[in-house]
Design a protein around this motif. Structure first.
Motif, mmCIF file in Angstrom:
data_model
loop_
_atom_site.group_PDB
_atom_site.id
_atom_site.type_symbol
_atom_site.label_atom_id
_atom_site.label_comp_id
_atom_site.label_asym_id
_atom_site.label_seq_id
_atom_site.Cartn_x
_atom_site.Cartn_y
_atom_site.Cartn_z
ATOM 1 N N VAL A 215 0.841 -1.206 0.000
ATOM 2 C CA VAL A 215 0.000 0.000 0.000
ATOM 3 C C VAL A 215 0.875 1.254 0.000
ATOM 4 O O VAL A 215 0.634 2.197 -0.759
ATOM 5 N N LEU A 216 1.878 1.282 0.855
ATOM 6 C CA LEU A 216 2.768 2.440 0.939
ATOM 7 C C LEU A 216 3.497 2.685 -0.385
ATOM 8 O O LEU A 216 3.636 3.835 -0.832
ATOM 9 N N LYS A 217 3.991 1.632 -1.012
ATOM 10 C CA LYS A 217 4.740 1.767 -2.258
ATOM 11 C C LYS A 217 3.862 2.335 -3.375
ATOM 12 O O LYS A 217 4.355 3.069 -4.237
ATOM 13 N N GLN A 218 2.562 2.048 -3.353
ATOM 14 C CA GLN A 218 1.654 2.601 -4.366
ATOM 15 C C GLN A 218 1.588 4.126 -4.276
ATOM 16 O O GLN A 218 1.274 4.789 -5.258
ATOM 17 N N SER A 219 1.897 4.675 -3.114
ATOM 18 C CA SER A 219 1.905 6.131 -2.933
ATOM 19 C C SER A 219 3.307 6.721 -3.098
ATOM 20 O O SER A 219 3.483 7.921 -2.936
ATOM 21 N N GLY A 220 4.306 5.876 -3.341
ATOM 22 C CA GLY A 220 5.648 6.382 -3.556
ATOM 23 C C GLY A 220 6.555 6.346 -2.346
ATOM 24 O O GLY A 220 7.606 6.985 -2.336
ATOM 25 N N ALA A 221 6.192 5.598 -1.315
ATOM 26 C CA ALA A 221 7.036 5.479 -0.120
ATOM 27 C C ALA A 221 8.327 4.734 -0.455
ATOM 28 O O ALA A 221 8.432 4.051 -1.481
ATOM 29 N N TYR A 222 9.292 4.863 0.428
ATOM 30 C CA TYR A 222 10.590 4.199 0.308
ATOM 31 C C TYR A 222 10.656 3.115 1.375
ATOM 32 O O TYR A 222 10.171 3.323 2.496
ATOM 33 N N CYS A 223 11.250 1.964 1.064
ATOM 34 C CA CYS A 223 11.270 0.847 2.018
ATOM 35 C C CYS A 223 12.661 0.263 2.182
ATOM 36 O O CYS A 223 13.336 -0.064 1.202
ATOM 37 N N LEU A 224 13.069 0.133 3.446
ATOM 38 C CA LEU A 224 14.291 -0.571 3.810
ATOM 39 C C LEU A 224 13.911 -1.900 4.441
ATOM 40 O O LEU A 224 12.967 -1.959 5.235
ATOM 41 N N THR A 225 14.650 -2.945 4.106
ATOM 42 C CA THR A 225 14.513 -4.203 4.821
ATOM 43 C C THR A 225 15.865 -4.567 5.416
ATOM 44 O O THR A 225 16.907 -4.274 4.837
ATOM 45 N N GLN A 226 15.804 -5.185 6.579
ATOM 46 C CA GLN A 226 17.030 -5.655 7.209
ATOM 47 C C GLN A 226 17.579 -6.807 6.372
ATOM 48 O O GLN A 226 16.831 -7.676 5.912
ATOM 49 N N SER A 227 18.887 -6.798 6.156
ATOM 50 C CA SER A 227 19.517 -7.841 5.337
ATOM 51 C C SER A 227 19.342 -9.219 5.971
ATOM 52 O O SER A 227 19.309 -9.362 7.196
ATOM 53 N N ALA A 228 19.240 -10.219 5.111
ATOM 54 C CA ALA A 228 19.078 -11.594 5.579
ATOM 55 C C ALA A 228 20.202 -11.994 6.527
ATOM 56 O O ALA A 228 19.973 -12.642 7.553
ATOM 57 N N GLU A 229 21.424 -11.585 6.205
ATOM 58 C CA GLU A 229 22.595 -11.975 6.982
ATOM 59 C C GLU A 229 22.561 -11.424 8.404
ATOM 60 O O GLU A 229 23.150 -12.014 9.314
ATOM 61 N N VAL B 117 8.673 -10.164 -2.905
ATOM 62 C CA VAL B 117 7.731 -9.547 -3.847
ATOM 63 C C VAL B 117 8.301 -8.260 -4.445
ATOM 64 O O VAL B 117 7.597 -7.507 -5.107
ATOM 65 N N GLY B 118 9.586 -8.013 -4.209
ATOM 66 C CA GLY B 118 10.272 -6.899 -4.847
ATOM 67 C C GLY B 118 9.906 -5.520 -4.351
ATOM 68 O O GLY B 118 9.996 -4.549 -5.098
ATOM 69 N N LEU B 119 9.532 -5.408 -3.076
ATOM 70 C CA LEU B 119 9.098 -4.114 -2.544
ATOM 71 C C LEU B 119 10.184 -3.339 -1.808
ATOM 72 O O LEU B 119 10.003 -2.167 -1.493
ATOM 73 N N SER B 120 11.300 -3.978 -1.513
ATOM 74 C CA SER B 120 12.371 -3.304 -0.777
ATOM 75 C C SER B 120 13.222 -2.471 -1.729
ATOM 76 O O SER B 120 13.642 -2.945 -2.781
ATOM 77 N N ASP B 121 13.472 -1.226 -1.342
ATOM 78 C CA ASP B 121 14.367 -0.370 -2.113
ATOM 79 C C ASP B 121 15.826 -0.646 -1.762
ATOM 80 O O ASP B 121 16.700 -0.455 -2.596
ATOM 81 N N GLU B 122 16.060 -1.061 -0.510
ATOM 82 C CA GLU B 122 17.421 -1.364 -0.057
ATOM 83 C C GLU B 122 17.368 -2.450 1.010
ATOM 84 O O GLU B 122 16.480 -2.450 1.842
ATOM 85 N N HIS B 123 18.384 -3.324 0.995
ATOM 86 C CA HIS B 123 18.594 -4.322 2.044
ATOM 87 C C HIS B 123 19.789 -3.819 2.844
ATOM 88 O O HIS B 123 20.865 -3.633 2.281
#
Length: 160
Positions: free
Chosen positions: A105-119, A133-139
């Motif tokens: 929902v946030l990405k549809q409005s242009g938000a930016y998303c960070l996810t914590q790296s798997a490691e 699902v390809g929603l993270s801008d950065e890991h």
């Protein structure tokens, strides 16, 4: 939003408040959202933000989502309705997929998303759900998340 047993959210807020230059506290329904303040959803309550003159926090006991209350998805949907593209979403270690639909929902409005790296995750469930699902801008590794959040929040997040 942190999935924790009762009492621990207040303890977490106090502990983080002592360690941070930001004010950290457990959220109270009806309080205004203030700059330089971090709000932690109390155990067993969904937390939302809404515009009522100013932007305020509301807590509720609506049904759990993703088997969680509080749920990240609930908060993120409300954040989208208030802040739109001026949002930085951060998904950190945890089980399940809570937060993934909210990030959509946030990405549809242009938000930016960070996810914590798997490691650097203890449990790579919640970030994985967003990543797959390809929603993270950065890991970002856990050790680098605070600095990255600060840098991005200076240009993205505006309160009010």
């Amino acid at each position: 939003v942190q999935h924790m047993p009762p009492v621990f959210t207040a303890s977490l807020a106090m502990s983080l408040d002592k360690k941070s230059s930001l004010t950290v506290r457990e959220a109270v329904s009806g309080e205004p959202v203030l700059p330089n303040t971090v709000y932690i959803a109390p155990r067993g309550k969904h937390m939302i933000v809404k515009r009522a003159g100013s932007i305020i926090i509301e807590l509720n006991e609506d049904p759990p989502e993703n088997s969680c209350r509080p749920a990240v998805d609930v908060l993120f949907r409300s954040v989208e309705s208030v802040y739109r593209e001026n949002t930085l979403a951060v998904i950190m270690t945890g089980m399940g997929n809570d937060g993934m639909r909210g990030v959509q929902v946030l990405k549809q409005s242009g938000a930016y998303c960070l996810t914590q790296s798997a490691e650097s995750c203890v449990v790579y469930g919640m970030p994985r759900a967003v990543d797959e699902v390809g929603l993270s801008d950065e890991h970002v590794d856990l050790a680098h998340l605070p600095g990255r959040i600060v840098a991005l929040s200076r240009s993205i997040v505006r309160i009010g």
